[in-house]
Design a protein around this motif. Structure first.
Motif, short mmCIF file in Angstrom:
data_model
loop_
_atom_site.label_atom_id
_atom_site.label_comp_id
_atom_site.label_asym_id
_atom_site.label_seq_id
_atom_site.Cartn_x
_atom_site.Cartn_y
_atom_site.Cartn_z
N GLU A 6 0.82 -1.21 0.00
CA GLU A 6 0.00 0.00 0.00
C GLU A 6 0.86 1.26 0.00
OE1 GLU A 6 -0.38 -2.51 2.21
OE2 GLU A 6 -2.31 -3.37 1.66
N ASP A 7 1.88 1.30 0.86
CA ASP A 7 2.73 2.49 0.91
C ASP A 7 3.57 2.64 -0.36
OD1 ASP A 7 1.73 3.25 3.35
OD2 ASP A 7 3.41 2.45 4.51
N LEU A 8 4.07 1.54 -0.89
CA LEU A 8 4.83 1.62 -2.13
C LEU A 8 3.94 2.08 -3.28
CD1 LEU A 8 7.63 1.29 -3.26
CD2 LEU A 8 7.16 -1.14 -3.59
N THR A 9 2.70 1.66 -3.27
CA THR A 9 1.74 2.13 -4.28
C THR A 9 1.55 3.64 -4.19
OG1 THR A 9 0.59 0.00 -4.30
CG2 THR A 9 -0.64 1.92 -5.10
N ARG A 10 1.51 4.16 -2.98
CA ARG A 10 1.39 5.62 -2.81
C ARG A 10 2.58 6.35 -3.44
NH1 ARG A 10 -0.51 3.81 2.44
NH2 ARG A 10 -2.72 4.28 2.61
N VAL A 11 3.77 5.80 -3.27
CA VAL A 11 4.97 6.40 -3.86
C VAL A 11 4.87 6.38 -5.38
CG1 VAL A 11 7.46 6.18 -4.14
CG2 VAL A 11 6.42 5.87 -1.88
N VAL A 12 4.46 5.26 -5.95
CA VAL A 12 4.36 5.14 -7.40
C VAL A 12 3.29 6.08 -7.96
CG1 VAL A 12 3.80 3.57 -9.30
CG2 VAL A 12 5.26 2.79 -7.43
N ILE A 13 2.18 6.19 -7.28
CA ILE A 13 1.13 7.12 -7.73
C ILE A 13 1.64 8.56 -7.69
CG2 ILE A 13 -1.12 8.10 -7.11
CD1 ILE A 13 -1.94 5.21 -6.30
N GLU A 14 2.38 8.91 -6.63
CA GLU A 14 2.96 10.25 -6.55
C GLU A 14 3.93 10.49 -7.71
OE1 GLU A 14 4.33 14.06 -5.50
OE2 GLU A 14 2.47 13.02 -5.00
N LEU A 15 4.74 9.51 -8.04
CA LEU A 15 5.67 9.62 -9.17
C LEU A 15 4.90 9.84 -10.47
CD1 LEU A 15 8.52 9.34 -10.44
CD2 LEU A 15 8.02 6.89 -10.61
N MET A 16 3.85 9.07 -10.69
CA MET A 16 3.07 9.22 -11.92
C MET A 16 2.36 10.57 -11.96
SD MET A 16 1.65 5.53 -13.01
CE MET A 16 1.92 4.28 -11.78
N ASP A 17 1.86 11.02 -10.81
CA ASP A 17 1.26 12.36 -10.76
C ASP A 17 2.30 13.44 -11.06
OD1 ASP A 17 -1.21 11.29 -10.13
OD2 ASP A 17 -1.09 11.77 -7.98
N ALA A 18 3.50 13.29 -10.50
CA ALA A 18 4.57 14.28 -10.70
C ALA A 18 4.98 14.34 -12.18
CB ALA A 18 5.76 13.96 -9.81
N GLY A 23 2.35 16.48 -9.04
CA GLY A 23 2.92 15.90 -7.83
C GLY A 23 2.76 16.81 -6.63
N ARG A 24 2.59 16.20 -5.47
CA ARG A 24 2.46 16.97 -4.23
C ARG A 24 3.75 16.91 -3.41
NH1 ARG A 24 -2.36 14.29 -1.46
NH2 ARG A 24 -1.30 12.52 -2.37
N LEU A 25 4.54 15.86 -3.61
CA LEU A 25 5.75 15.67 -2.81
C LEU A 25 7.03 15.67 -3.63
CD1 LEU A 25 4.42 12.81 -0.51
CD2 LEU A 25 4.57 15.24 0.04
N LEU A 26 6.99 15.10 -4.81
CA LEU A 26 8.19 15.00 -5.64
C LEU A 26 8.33 16.22 -6.55
CD1 LEU A 26 8.01 11.25 -6.70
CD2 LEU A 26 9.41 12.26 -4.90
N SER A 27 9.51 16.80 -6.55
CA SER A 27 9.76 17.96 -7.41
C SER A 27 10.01 17.51 -8.84
CB SER A 27 10.99 18.72 -6.90
OG SER A 27 12.17 17.95 -7.12
N PRO A 28 9.79 18.40 -9.80
CA PRO A 28 10.08 18.06 -11.19
C PRO A 28 11.55 17.63 -11.38
CG PRO A 28 8.78 20.04 -11.10
CD PRO A 28 9.16 19.71 -9.68
N ARG A 29 12.46 18.27 -10.66
CA ARG A 29 13.88 17.91 -10.76
C ARG A 29 14.13 16.48 -10.27
NH1 ARG A 29 18.81 18.91 -13.04
NH2 ARG A 29 20.36 18.00 -11.66
N MET A 30 13.50 16.10 -9.16
CA MET A 30 13.70 14.77 -8.62
C MET A 30 13.15 13.71 -9.58
SD MET A 30 12.63 13.14 -4.94
CE MET A 30 13.69 14.29 -4.08
N VAL A 31 11.99 13.98 -10.15
CA VAL A 31 11.41 13.04 -11.11
C VAL A 31 12.29 12.92 -12.33
CG1 VAL A 31 9.44 12.65 -12.64
CG2 VAL A 31 9.06 13.39 -10.29
N LYS A 32 12.82 14.03 -12.81
CA LYS A 32 13.72 13.99 -13.96
C LYS A 32 14.95 13.15 -13.64
CE LYS A 32 16.39 16.73 -17.15
NZ LYS A 32 17.21 17.90 -17.29
N ASP A 33 15.52 13.33 -12.44
CA ASP A 33 16.68 12.53 -12.04
C ASP A 33 16.35 11.05 -11.91
OD1 ASP A 33 18.27 14.78 -12.00
OD2 ASP A 33 18.21 15.01 -9.81
N MET A 34 15.19 10.75 -11.38
CA MET A 34 14.79 9.35 -11.24
C MET A 34 14.66 8.67 -12.58
SD MET A 34 11.93 9.34 -8.22
CE MET A 34 11.78 7.54 -8.19
#
Length: 108
Positions: A6-18, A23-34
């Motif tokens: 469940e918690d890992l799913t929340r992280v993945v949903i945040e990534l997809m939203d970002a 995104g509410r937690l992940l910055s555009p820069r962090m997503v680009k780096d990931m």
């Protein structure tokens, strides 16, 4: 990292939203780096393994230990993901056991 599906799913949903700019937690820069490989290894992003290009970019992360195996696979640009956690350690790479069978049945 020890977590629940469940918690890992929340992280993945945040990534997809970002990725979509929501995104509410992940910055555009962090997503680009990931989602960008390094100059030394194009298959390794920030904390994840990478494959594919553009909208078919796949990120994955594997986990294992005594008594368990897991795999996270996500296609953030098309909004698909799968998290598999088992309470068995077969002594083989995830793709060579049950997790690989589930992955191939889902994404191939």
């Amino acid at each position: 990292m020890w977590t629940t599906t469940e918690d890992l799913t929340r992280v993945v949903i945040e990534l997809m939203d970002a990725v979509r700019g929501n995104g509410r937690l992940l910055s555009p820069r962090m997503v680009k780096d990931m989602l960008s490989g390094s100059s030394l290894n194009p298959f390794i992003g920030l904390g994840v393994f990478l494959d594919g290009e553009q909208e078919l970019r796949e990120l994955s992360s594997l986990g294992w230990g005594i008594g368990f195996q897991s795999m996270l696979v996500a296609y953030p640009y098309i909004g698909k993901a799968m998290i598999i956690m088992t309470n068995a350690e077969l002594g083989v790479h995830q793709m060579d056991g049950l997790i690989g069978d589930i992955y191939r049945a889902t994404f191939n």
